[in-house]
Design an enzyme around this catalytic site. Structure first.
Site: not given
Ligand SMILES: *Cc1c(COP(=O)(O)O)cnc(C)c1O
Length: 360
Positions: A102, A172, A196
């Site tokens: 990511w 993030d 999540k």
């Molecule tokens: C799942 C995830 C993403 C991607 O998320 P989307 O909402 O599908 O764009 C980005 N960063 C992390 C740390 C993730 O766990």
């Protein structure tokens, strides 16, 4: 009705109590005669859902008054572009820490809009650790420093936040938001896809320090400018109404359980049970060691691909679903977000014990 223990990395399990409440209110929301999905986002019913959800989030995370909490769409992946579009123009450059797939995607997007400096990376050891970071590694002229607090695929977490001085820290936090307290005041921006640890996919939360609004590059599409959404109270266009409502129910559930501090205690206990078992096991091994271990995503392997496959298959039959590791790393991964009950982890450990006995 029978619910399995769902270890999915995302979209992930939601609390059963939350799903049941939503089910009760599905067809006729509290006497409104319509479902939340059928309401105008400008109606007084939805306004009250929206305000309550925002207030609950702010309270759970103790969001200071000089921050906006935005309810957007587009997932964390949109934020990979939105962050540089809105901030990199401050000085034309930004610092990134590469701790996984990511992070790499975030870096690739930022590269389109300015000069990116990757200050540290753990790619040399397939992202099984978090690099040591010191204040001197960061460019004092960077517009911001970007980190991925919890690395969903590799199961690592920043054991402490990097010292970045006055540079805005952007995180993030998709896979560990609300899993433990974070001091929001230490961040310029926190963003997270909801699927999540918050609610259904389709909602993206952005918490941004107000000083960081208003610096977007000229090329920034209106919908990608944080200022647009801050000015309109996240109602510039139709927000993801139903997902916001569901997030509100999850926030209420978190409050009832004692908030984020109480969740951290439960989450640490859950993770410890699993890691403790793996660490004494002759069969299973966790590639991540020590303080960098995530309490949300726990990858583990047997070292034998066929045995891994058998484990995943037999676990599924026994009611432990989605334990397969990410396609890029293989093995197993148990995602144990807030909604995974402690009984689920206890039962998984018992199943692993039995499997180990039967296969050694
Ligand atoms: C799942 C995830 C993403 C991607 O998320 P989307 O909402 O599908 O764009 C980005 N960063 C992390 C740390 C993730 O766990």
């Amino acid at each position: 009705m029978s619910r399995v223990f769902n270890f999915s990395a995302g979209p992930a399990a939601l609390p059963t109590a939350v799903l049941e409440k939503a089910q009760k209110e599905m067809v006729d929301y509290r006497g409104a005669g319509v479902s939340v999905m059928e309401m105008s986002h400008r109606s007084k019913e939805f306004k009250s859902i929206f305000d309550e959800t925002g207030n609950r989030l702010r309270k759970l995370m103790a969001v200071p008054d000089n921050y906006e909490a935005l309810f957007l769409q587009g997932g964390a992946s949109s934020q990979f572009g939105m962050v540089p579009l809105n901030l990199i123009g401050l000085t034309g450059k930004a610092d990134y820490v590469n701790t996984g797939a990511w992070s790499k995607k975030a870096i690739a997007e930022a590269n389109r809009y300015g000069k990116v400096n990757v200050v540290a990376s753990s790619e040399d050891q397939t992202f099984t650790y978090i690099p040591e970071l010191s204040a001197s590694m960061f460019d004092p002229e960077a517009s911001y420093v970007h980190i991925t607090t919890n690395n969903t695929i590799y199961g690592t977490v920043f054991p402490k936040l990097p010292e970045v001085g006055n540079i805005p820290l952007v995180a993030d936090m998709s896979s560990d938001i609300l899993s433990k307290p974070y001091d929001v005041g230490k961040f310029g921006i926190i963003y997270a896809g909801a699927q999540k640890n918050i609610g259904p996919a389709g909602l993206t939360i952005v918490i941004i320090q107000k000083d960081l609004l208003g610096h977007a590059l000229d090329i920034t599409p209106k919908m990608f400018n944080y200022q647009t959404h801050a000015d309109a109270g996240s109602m510039f266009n139709t927000p993801p109404c139903f997902a916001i409502y569901m997030a509100g129910l999850v926030f209420e559930w978190l409050e009832e359980r004692g908030g984020v501090e109480a969740m951290e205690e439960i989450n640490r206990r859950k993770a410890k049970k699993l890691y403790d078992y793996i660490d004494q096991s002759e069969m299973f091994d966790a590639p991540v060691k020590g303080n960098d271990r995530s309490i949300m995503n726990v990858p583990f392997v047997t070292g034998d691909e066929q045995l891994d496959a058998r484990f995943i298959e037999e676990a599924a039959v026994a009611g432990f679903k989605t334990l397969k590791g990410h396609r890029s790393v293989g093995g197993m991964r148990a995602s144990i977000y807030n909604a995974m009950p402690e009984e689920g982890v206890d039962a998984l450990v018992r199943f692993m014990e039995q499997f180990e006995k039967a296969n050694s």
